[in-house]
Design a protein around this motif. Structure first.
Motif, PDB file in Angstrom:
ATOM      1  N   ASP A  83       4.369  -2.625  11.056  1.00 45.49           N
ATOM      2  CA  ASP A  83       2.968  -2.243  10.930  1.00 45.49           C
ATOM      3  C   ASP A  83       2.640  -1.834   9.497  1.00 45.49           C
ATOM      4  N   VAL A  84       3.575  -1.210   8.821  1.00 41.67           N
ATOM      5  CA  VAL A  84       3.383  -0.821   7.417  1.00 41.67           C
ATOM      6  C   VAL A  84       3.277  -2.082   6.556  1.00 41.67           C
ATOM      7  N   LEU A  85       4.147  -3.052   6.797  1.00 41.99           N
ATOM      8  CA  LEU A  85       4.105  -4.299   6.029  1.00 41.99           C
ATOM      9  C   LEU A  85       2.790  -5.034   6.242  1.00 41.99           C
ATOM     10  N   SER A  86       2.301  -5.055   7.470  1.00 43.64           N
ATOM     11  CA  SER A  86       1.021  -5.708   7.756  1.00 43.64           C
ATOM     12  C   SER A  86      -0.115  -5.035   7.004  1.00 43.64           C
ATOM     13  N   ALA A  87      -0.114  -3.708   6.974  1.00 48.64           N
ATOM     14  CA  ALA A  87      -1.161  -2.977   6.264  1.00 48.64           C
ATOM     15  C   ALA A  87      -1.094  -3.251   4.769  1.00 48.64           C
ATOM     16  N   LEU A  88       0.114  -3.341   4.213  1.00 49.43           N
ATOM     17  CA  LEU A  88       0.264  -3.620   2.789  1.00 49.43           C
ATOM     18  C   LEU A  88      -0.232  -5.022   2.442  1.00 49.43           C
ATOM     19  N   ARG A  89       0.007  -5.985   3.326  1.00 50.36           N
ATOM     20  CA  ARG A  89      -0.457  -7.366   3.085  1.00 50.36           C
ATOM     21  C   ARG A  89      -1.978  -7.430   2.983  1.00 50.36           C
ATOM     22  N   ALA A  90      -2.669  -6.506   3.620  1.00 49.86           N
ATOM     23  CA  ALA A  90      -4.133  -6.519   3.625  1.00 49.86           C
ATOM     24  C   ALA A  90      -4.748  -5.931   2.361  1.00 49.86           C
ATOM     25  N   ILE A  91      -3.948  -5.361   1.477  1.00 55.22           N
ATOM     26  CA  ILE A  91      -4.461  -4.765   0.236  1.00 55.22           C
ATOM     27  C   ILE A  91      -4.302  -5.795  -0.873  1.00 55.22           C
ATOM     28  N   VAL A  94      -1.957  -5.286  -3.965  1.00 53.95           N
ATOM     29  CA  VAL A  94      -0.501  -5.247  -3.797  1.00 53.95           C
ATOM     30  C   VAL A  94       0.017  -6.629  -4.177  1.00 53.95           C
ATOM     31  N   VAL A  95       0.737  -6.703  -5.295  1.00 49.74           N
ATOM     32  CA  VAL A  95       1.210  -7.987  -5.809  1.00 49.74           C
ATOM     33  C   VAL A  95       2.695  -8.209  -5.548  1.00 49.74           C
ATOM     34  N   LEU A 106      10.776   0.526   0.752  1.00 46.00           N
ATOM     35  CA  LEU A 106       9.968  -0.509   0.131  1.00 46.00           C
ATOM     36  C   LEU A 106       9.658  -0.165  -1.318  1.00 46.00           C
ATOM     37  N   MET A 107       9.608  -1.188  -2.159  1.00 47.08           N
ATOM     38  CA  MET A 107       9.082  -1.036  -3.509  1.00 47.08           C
ATOM     39  C   MET A 107       7.821  -1.885  -3.561  1.00 47.08           C
ATOM     40  N   VAL A 108       6.713  -1.250  -3.857  1.00 55.07           N
ATOM     41  CA  VAL A 108       5.416  -1.910  -3.849  1.00 55.07           C
ATOM     42  C   VAL A 108       4.837  -1.850  -5.260  1.00 55.07           C
TER      43      VAL A 108
END
Length: 150
Positions: A83-91, A94-95, A106-108
């Motif tokens: 769920d965290v990964l899905s939320a990050l994909r929506a920003i 986030v490159v 995670l390193m974002v």
């Protein structure tokens, strides 16, 4: 911000792509009141001209300074944190997001136009259900920046 060589519709397309680089052409077409095919052609032209590079909008067709930061993210449940990964994909800013070994999960990497936007993104990430903690490091300068070998 006006960009030389682009008309108002091109600028509207770039503004929408900056908000969401994955917006479907049909949705974008309805926002700028053109056909889907006309939007696609304009996007392809702006890609050739360098305004859009690798699905990242670059103002002025050349590299511009942006603010970037690395966020080390620790998830509450390391193995079931999709769920965290899905939320990050929506920003859109986030490159990069890598799964790590060690203390943090995670390193974002975030790249945004302003420091204020980086802070908004940090707050958004910290508020994602499943995120237990974050540590942020701001990028001071880029010494080496390569595109991956193809």
């Amino acid at each position: 911000m006006e960009r030389a060589g682009l008309d108002g519709i091109d600028q509207s397309i770039l503004a929408e792509l900056t908000k969401n680089a994955r917006v479907p052409h049909a949705v974008l077409a309805s926002k700028v009141m053109l056909s889907r095919n006309a939007v696609r052609q304009r996007i392809e032209r702006m890609e050739r001209q360098g305004y859009i590079q690798g699905y990242t909008v670059v103002a002025g067709g050349e590299n511009q300074d942006s603010v970037s930061a690395f966020l080390m993210v620790y998830r509450k449940d390391r193995m079931r944190g999709a769920d965290v990964l899905s939320a990050l994909r929506a920003i859109p800013e986030v490159v990069l997001c890598d799964v790590l070994s060690g203390d943090f999960d995670l390193m974002v990497r975030v790249e945004a136009r302003t420091l204020g936007r980086v802070q908004e993104i940090w707050e958004e990430i910290a508020a994602i259900p499943g995120v237990a903690d974050t540590v942020t490091a701001m990028t001071l300068s880029n010494v080496i920046r390569r595109r991956p070998a193809q």
